[in-house]
Design an enzyme around this catalytic site. Structure first.
Site, PDB file in Angstrom:
ATOM      1  CE1 TYR A 439      32.084  88.923  58.574  1.00  0.00           C
ATOM      2  CE2 TYR A 439      30.828  89.796  56.752  1.00  0.00           C
ATOM      3  CZ  TYR A 439      30.905  89.015  57.861  1.00  0.00           C
ATOM      4  OH  TYR A 439      29.808  88.316  58.267  1.00  0.00           O
ATOM      5  CD  GLU A 440      34.179  94.508  61.834  1.00  0.00           C
ATOM      6  OE1 GLU A 440      33.395  95.141  61.114  1.00  0.00           O
ATOM      7  OE2 GLU A 440      34.952  95.052  62.645  1.00  0.00           O
TER       8      GLU A 440
END
Lengths: 592, 592
Positions: A439-440
């Site tokens: 994620y990110e």
């Protein structure tokens, strides 16, 4: 059971001795009361808080998970989180580095980085209910008008409310240009819009820890151009200013491998009331403006999870007796020696320890530079610091989460069968850590960001400065073996960058093929530099008669271990990069 | 959802074309009816069975898990397993390579290796209820008297009953010399003993899929010498020959990260009736005699789990559209290109594909040699084959499980966020695969076995023969770039072995420090050899006008990818090994 004591010695050593933060922060303005002595007090309080409040509900959160009720479209966070979250808010931990004028404490962001590490070490899932709130705060502070700031900032900063980032949709994650969520202006409604669409992967999208959740939502206005230049950023509260339940609902939860205490929500916006932040079509730009701190936070999750995994593995290894030393019995009075006598077990433990210390140095260095890039009074220092942050943020995110995951994995292996059981809890850290590489922006995307955006920035100014700094240090490096190896690592990095400049400009796929090994090379060499420097600082303190000698001697040995075991990768990474793209692109679809 | 079709093309290519099994097996006696044409029929049936029966209950088994009832000390296997297990037994899959005289089919062990791979691909947990039975069969067949054989072998072979291996105790796993379980002879009871103690990590120790479970138990006789030379092997049935419930009970289940459908039991022996197998104090030797096949089976679990992960990731990547090719839009009619245009995604997928094909070649090669070591009529071929099996079994176990785990991990990453969810199921493969690097001797123990036992065997005869074979092949290798790189890999291996002979004889800790990177070097070079050979065989078939050209061309590209991406590790591994033990042993306890 998980073992964790905040690594305060190492944290202080880095801040005070290696990065000489006292000098830098004394030149910046962080409120009259701030000093690094205060910071030391804060650090001790942090440690007490996470060890006493977050860690005890780490495993229960994994076991309880989040519960979704389809009737009311509501989500219950793990019951054991409620008390801990309340203490988190009541003790003011939400407002560390947020602006004083909106109720924050205005402390350096570096302290936030340290706190993020400790939170990840003790309860990653719980910390994420507030984790993304920080991004919402930054976005509001930077881009929203005063009315929106007045309405939302204070209660986000004090933790009375939490925030989310609603970016991803079912058909698009990395490629946000494809989003379909629509925002229609309300006639005569000023800044008010009606927003409709579906979002997925929304961390803390719905839960029962607070009364109101403030969503930042990417959506397209009716007149939006196609692609990523047509995205606008809106604020969509769960409860509107007039106290109505807004049309933004959780429609289900993801069932995941890890971070089970964190509610990962499918969200549906059904004609939801929202307010535009800043200018139309600038949403992606605004998102990028808070991306550095969010990515550093995720990188630090890898570090924090790894730290607890290592401490637990070490504690196990110290007590487990099994087999005899290859050099003959070391504990002849016992039926076997403890497993720390075995070179292979030591390698596993020391790989963890040295990589964690190196990654911590990297993360804090970038964290301090984030402060300097915003607060330093001298222009060129601010600029250099900003360059470093831009350049190394993808490295912090990708390298540290990759390495932190390997640390957790090695910690599981150190325990053998016990590592695979829930009893010891390391397997949870491994599962929780797995998402940090995704994620990110997946770690592959981070590598493309490094190669495609960060290296070319200002004609390579940032990377040139980093390399110059490392070369200058290598010249004064006190340990000759280290000096030679570090110089070799830097020259390999230089060589690869020159090769890339020659080859990737004509063919962007060559850059794409090089990206992941190049990011790793950056990580390996930069961490090598920081560990070499740390060892020299330790040596200086030893020469000066410092008595905390185990810690300081270990710094020398940590450097030696890292240069023997990890720096040896640089030639291989160079060869891999220079093999180009042919072997990757040669396969046609049927040949996979 | 998990995607899996048995890789029949690759399996047949290896057996028929690369290893020329037809020639070897025609010289061995496997019953009059056996031919490799029959084997091909069996392979197709296997594929149909695992795809249709095992795979559909893979996820349900993970979700249902095993249930323990403390009142009755009984265990329920996942309910969805019952039907599949019955078909497994009814269709005769338990008896593939077991002796005809006890009701088995007497087929080559190689077919068992293939079947083990397919079972691991489709349902590792379910397959383990029978997996260790094979070890029990071998131990009985080799070491038990006729009375015990008559009583147990047939019903184990037909799958009417299952078997376990009760080795580990709470305080000892690797170091079995420490076991405390006691066996007392029954006065006037002939071969009968009463056994008391605790065992842990007993796979299938208790469950409701069969009526009787036959435990092989390591225990110490009253007059046993200390340490590993004092361990005897007993057979302890759950139900005694006169139909009584024997005193061996499950006292609980491990709660684990993965293989949740497999019951991992704490066992308590409470004056249980047992019968000595073979001679007293020879238990560990007997265990070692079935260890090769058990370790090959576990190695192949890494391969099988990786294969399903890869196929699922490939299927995802083919459908997921996101972003544009760096070389310009490839699917301009769609809003984005599919992600297979990206070099980084291709690297992830091709790393999986090439490593799996290489590991499959390694496992089958060793599997075929296991047959040859037992059945070949010519003495020196039997001996050479036995050497190869001994030498490479730890490599099959450790290298393939390490790499299979990385394959699962890369497959998760290929899917991004989707890989982290339970919906796609790869995360289960990753969790299930994690244990393969630990059980049947951790991978660190495998490395010590390679360095400490297998390399020195018969003054290095086995490793010399392997190296000679690779050198001879390199001389005739058709691809010049490959030839050079393979020669370099072999010379690095040679160099390291010479260094080790010089340095490790005086200091066994140097061997201990070298073990893990050395095992990896063995794996990397041997797999390189096998992929180079496979590519040459494919080239020959292409030259001969073979029409299955996608498959065969891919073999050439697979070799090129492997030599560009994986063979580049050899110098680094050498450097790592030659760095010796100093950096590992330098830390005192307080410095960790």
């Amino acid at each position: 059971m998980l073992q964790y004591k905040a690594p305060i010695d190492d944290i202080r050593f880095l801040i005070h001795d290696v990065f000489k933060a006292d000098k830098h922060y004394s030149e910046m303005s962080f409120g009259e009361d701030f000093s690094l002595d205060l910071a030391d007090v804060v650090l001790s309080e942090m440690a007490k808080f996470v060890e006493g409040v977050f860690l005890p509900v780490n495993r229960s959160g994994d076991e309880e998970g989040c519960q979704y009720d389809p009737e009311t479209r509501s989500v219950k966070a793990p019951p054991s989180y409620h008390g801990a979250f309340k203490q988190f808010v009541d003790n003011g931990w939400t407002s560390l580095s947020t602006p004083v004028e909106h109720g924050g404490q205005g402390l350096p962001h570096l302290l936030n980085v340290v706190f993020d590490e400790m939170c990840a070490s003790t309860n990653t899932s719980l910390s994420m209910y507030f984790g993304l709130t920080h991004g919402a705060i930054v976005a509001l502070e930077k881009h929203a008008d005063e009315a929106l700031k007045d309405r939302y900032l204070n209660r986000l900063i004090t933790g009375q409310w939490t925030g989310t980032m609603c970016l991803t949709e079912p058909h698009c994650g990395t490629d946000l240009g494809l989003i379909k969520t629509k925002a229609e202006p309300v006639e005569g409604g000023g800044n008010e819009y009606r927003i409709t669409g579906s979002k997925i992967w929304i961390t803390g999208g719905e839960h029962d820890l607070v009364d109101n959740i403030i969503h930042l939502v990417l959506a397209k206005l009716p007149d939006a151009p196609d692609g990523s230049g047509g995205i606008s950023l809106f604020i969509v509260p769960k409860v509107t200013p007039d106290g109505e339940r807004n049309g933004i609902y959780c429609t289900g939860l993801e069932h995941k491998m890890g971070i089970n205490g964190s509610a990962t929500c499918f969200m549906s916006l059904e004609n939801a009331e929202g307010y535009l932040i800043g200018e139309p079509h600038q949403g992606l730009k605004y998102m990028f403006s808070m991306m550095n701190s969010a990515r550093i936070m995720v990188g630090v999750q890898g570090l924090g999870l790894g730290e607890t995994a290592y401490q637990t593995a070490l504690s196990f290894a110290r007590e487990r007796i099994q087999g005899r030393s290859l050099a003959g019995a070391q504990q002849p009075d016992q039926p076997a020696d403890n497993i720390m006598v075995h070179p292979d077990v030591r390698r596993m433990l020391l790989s963890q320890k040295t990589m964690l210390e190196g990654c911590r140095a990297l993360a804090y260095w970038v964290g301090m530079n984030l402060d300097m890039s915003q607060h330093h009074p001298i222009d060129h220092i601010r600029e250099q610091a900003g360059d470093l942050v831009e350049l190394l943020t993808p490295v912090v995110k990708a390298f540290i989460t990759d390495q932190g995951y390997l640390v957790c994995d090695q910690a599981v292996q150190t325990l053998g069968g016990s590592g695979f059981t829930k009893d010891w809890g390391i397997e949870q850290l491994l599962r929780d850590c797995r998402i940090a590489r995704i994620y990110e922006g997946t770690n592959g995307i981070q590598a493309l960001d490094l190669v495609g955006r960060k290296l070319p920035m200002n004609n390579g100014r940032a990377v040139r400065h980093l390399i110059n700094e490392m070369v200058a240090y290598a010249d004064v490096c006190k340990d000759h073996a280290t000096q030679a190896r570090l110089r070799h690592g830097i020259s390999v990095l230089n060589d690869v960058l020159a090769w890339l400049a020659m080859n990737a400009l004509q063919d962007r796929e060559v850059a794409g093929a090089a990206a992941t090994p190049l990011l790793k090379l950056f990580g390996v060499v930069t961490v090598g530099y920081l560990l070499a420097k740390s060892a020299d600082v330790a040596q200086e303190k030893l020469n000066g008669g410092d008595e905390s000698s185990d810690f300081l001697f270990a710094k020398l040995k940590t450097r030696d271990f890292y240069f023997a075991e990890t720096m040896v990768q640089v030639d291989m990474l160079m060869e891999l990069i220079k093999s180009g793209k042919r072997h990757l692109m040669a396969f046609n679809d049927a040949e996979f």
